[in-house]
Enzyme design. Structure first.
Site, PDB file in Angstrom:
ATOM      1  N   ASP A  77      34.638  37.492  28.595  1.00  0.00           N
ATOM      2  CA  ASP A  77      34.502  36.159  29.050  1.00  0.00           C
ATOM      3  C   ASP A  77      33.061  35.729  29.707  1.00  0.00           C
ATOM      4  OD1 ASP A  77      37.175  35.426  28.601  1.00  0.00           O
ATOM      5  OD2 ASP A  77      37.928  35.610  30.526  1.00  0.00           O
ATOM      6  N   GLY A  78      32.374  36.627  30.057  1.00  0.00           N
ATOM      7  CA  GLY A  78      31.001  36.409  30.726  1.00  0.00           C
ATOM      8  C   GLY A  78      30.122  36.055  29.397  1.00  0.00           C
ATOM      9  N   LYS A  82      28.240  32.626  28.910  1.00  0.00           N
ATOM     10  CA  LYS A  82      26.631  32.094  28.399  1.00  0.00           C
ATOM     11  C   LYS A  82      26.642  31.334  26.895  1.00  0.00           C
ATOM     12  CE  LYS A  82      24.542  35.559  25.874  1.00  0.00           C
ATOM     13  NZ  LYS A  82      23.790  36.719  25.448  1.00  0.00           N
ATOM     14  N   ASN A 150      33.198  27.740  34.722  1.00  0.00           N
ATOM     15  CA  ASN A 150      34.211  28.357  35.423  1.00  0.00           C
ATOM     16  C   ASN A 150      34.076  27.909  36.984  1.00  0.00           C
ATOM     17  OD1 ASN A 150      35.901  29.916  33.905  1.00  0.00           O
ATOM     18  ND2 ASN A 150      34.865  31.796  34.602  1.00  0.00           N
ATOM     19  N   ASP A 180      33.215  33.949  54.203  1.00  0.00           N
ATOM     20  CA  ASP A 180      32.379  34.802  53.535  1.00  0.00           C
ATOM     21  C   ASP A 180      31.968  33.905  52.165  1.00  0.00           C
ATOM     22  OD1 ASP A 180      32.536  37.255  55.145  1.00  0.00           O
ATOM     23  OD2 ASP A 180      33.184  38.243  53.549  1.00  0.00           O
ATOM     24  N   ALA A 192      39.846  33.222  37.225  1.00  0.00           N
ATOM     25  CA  ALA A 192      39.005  34.023  37.395  1.00  0.00           C
ATOM     26  C   ALA A 192      38.647  34.419  39.018  1.00  0.00           C
ATOM     27  CB  ALA A 192      37.689  33.498  36.928  1.00  0.00           C
ATOM     28  N   TYR A 193      37.434  33.944  39.634  1.00  0.00           N
ATOM     29  CA  TYR A 193      37.123  34.284  41.002  1.00  0.00           C
ATOM     30  C   TYR A 193      38.010  33.878  42.125  1.00  0.00           C
ATOM     31  CZ  TYR A 193      33.660  35.455  44.804  1.00  0.00           C
ATOM     32  OH  TYR A 193      33.010  36.102  46.039  1.00  0.00           O
ATOM     33  N   SER A 196      41.508  35.556  42.167  1.00  0.00           N
ATOM     34  CA  SER A 196      41.104  36.932  42.987  1.00  0.00           C
ATOM     35  C   SER A 196      41.181  36.957  44.318  1.00  0.00           C
ATOM     36  CB  SER A 196      39.953  37.762  42.497  1.00  0.00           C
ATOM     37  OG  SER A 196      38.741  37.122  42.760  1.00  0.00           O
TER      38      SER A 196
END
Length: 295
Positions: A77-78, A82, A150, A180, A192-193, A196
């Site tokens: 996925d990275g 790109k 994303n 944070d 994704a992030y 999580s």
């Protein structure tokens, strides 16, 4: 089969040899159909110099000044993100070949590669439009691409304590996060992030964005879903007087008085989808959605 001569732009992972294992297969297949092949410059040098492969390319891609009928992303996925960055607002459909582990965006397995490539020549494929978001600053310019498929995240520095993020939606104060960080994700990035950190799964084409806090210093802070027509404004305070902004994983440092404005970009990314495979299929297969370990 279409007699049209197609042009393909190929992007790949330059860090793991296993993720370019199928590149000879792709090049051979495309060459056999007289397709024109463009290869991203870094990936080309990796294949020819480090892998020692004979790559017959019609041209190299060094920036966004190229045109193609399709883009092929070889990796995970990275690598797909790109590829989408290079494609930008060109409207070129991106096909993601999964050479990694999960592959939620890059969901075509190598065993199905030739069949899926053939479908591009036959015209028997689907395309999904995915929302892109962008960030603007009122102070220092960012030295990274400001657009994300994303997510865009505001994060504390590694050695810093939590930061204070004042968030407004269309000019109206929402809340000041003590955390944070804060993630603004598209439906594409919701798995994704954001996921999580406890964010919800957002189905593509739902026309929404999600704000998810990273390690909030309060039990009653929960993710918020807003319209993707909304304009999100963020102001950050930090004891270290700076913070990080991450745009699809590419990060840059900002001073704490930098005001960020996040909104939907004026274009979308086209994603090639295999016939018979839907978002829900991918959700069940890749994320083990609804799987019962007791069975």
């Amino acid at each position: 089969m279409s007699s049209q001569k197609l042009r393909f732009a190929i992007f790949g992972n330059i860090y793991q040899a296993a993720k370019s294992a199928s590149i000879p297969q792709i090049l051979s297949f495309l060459a056999g159909r007289q397709a024109e092949i463009l290869v991203e410059k870094e990936f080309y040098h990796y294949l020819t110099h480090e892998r020692g492969l004979d790559v017959c390319a019609d041209g190299l891609i060094a920036d966004g000044s190229f045109s193609a009928d399709f883009a092929i992303s070889m990796g995970g996925d990275g690598t797909f993100l790109k590829s989408a960055h290079f494609v930008g607002d060109k409207g070129i459909p991106v096909l993601g070949v999964n050479m990694g582990r999960l592959g939620f965006l890059a969901d075509v397995p190598p065993v199905e590669l030739e069949d899926v490539l053939q479908s591009l020549f036959d015209g028997s494929y689907g395309v999904e439009q995915r929302t892109v978001i962008q960030v603007e600053t009122d102070g220092e310019a960012l030295d990274i691409c400001p657009r994300a498929l994303n997510d865009i995240a505001v994060l504390k520095r590694d050695d810093a304590s939590m930061i204070s993020i004042r968030a407004s939606i269309d000019g109206e104060h929402l809340v000041t996060y003590q955390a944070d960080g804060l993630i603004v994700s598209t439906p594409t990035g919701s798995t994704a992030y954001s996921l999580s950190n406890g964010g919800p799964v957002l189905v593509p084409q739902t026309g929404v964005l999600c704000l998810t806090a990273v390690a909030p210093h309060s039990l009653n802070i929960r993710p918020v879903v807003v319209s993707d027509e909304a304009v999100i404004t963020l102001s950050v305070e930090s004891r270290s007087h700076n913070f990080l902004i991450a745009v699809d994983g590419r990060s840059a440092k900002c001073g704490e008085h930098t005001r960020l404005t996040i909104r939907k970009a004026p274009y979308k990314i086209s994603v090639v989808k295999r016939s018979g495979h839907t978002y829900y299929t991918t959700l069940r297969e890749k994320m083990m959605w609804g799987a019962d370990g007791r069975v």
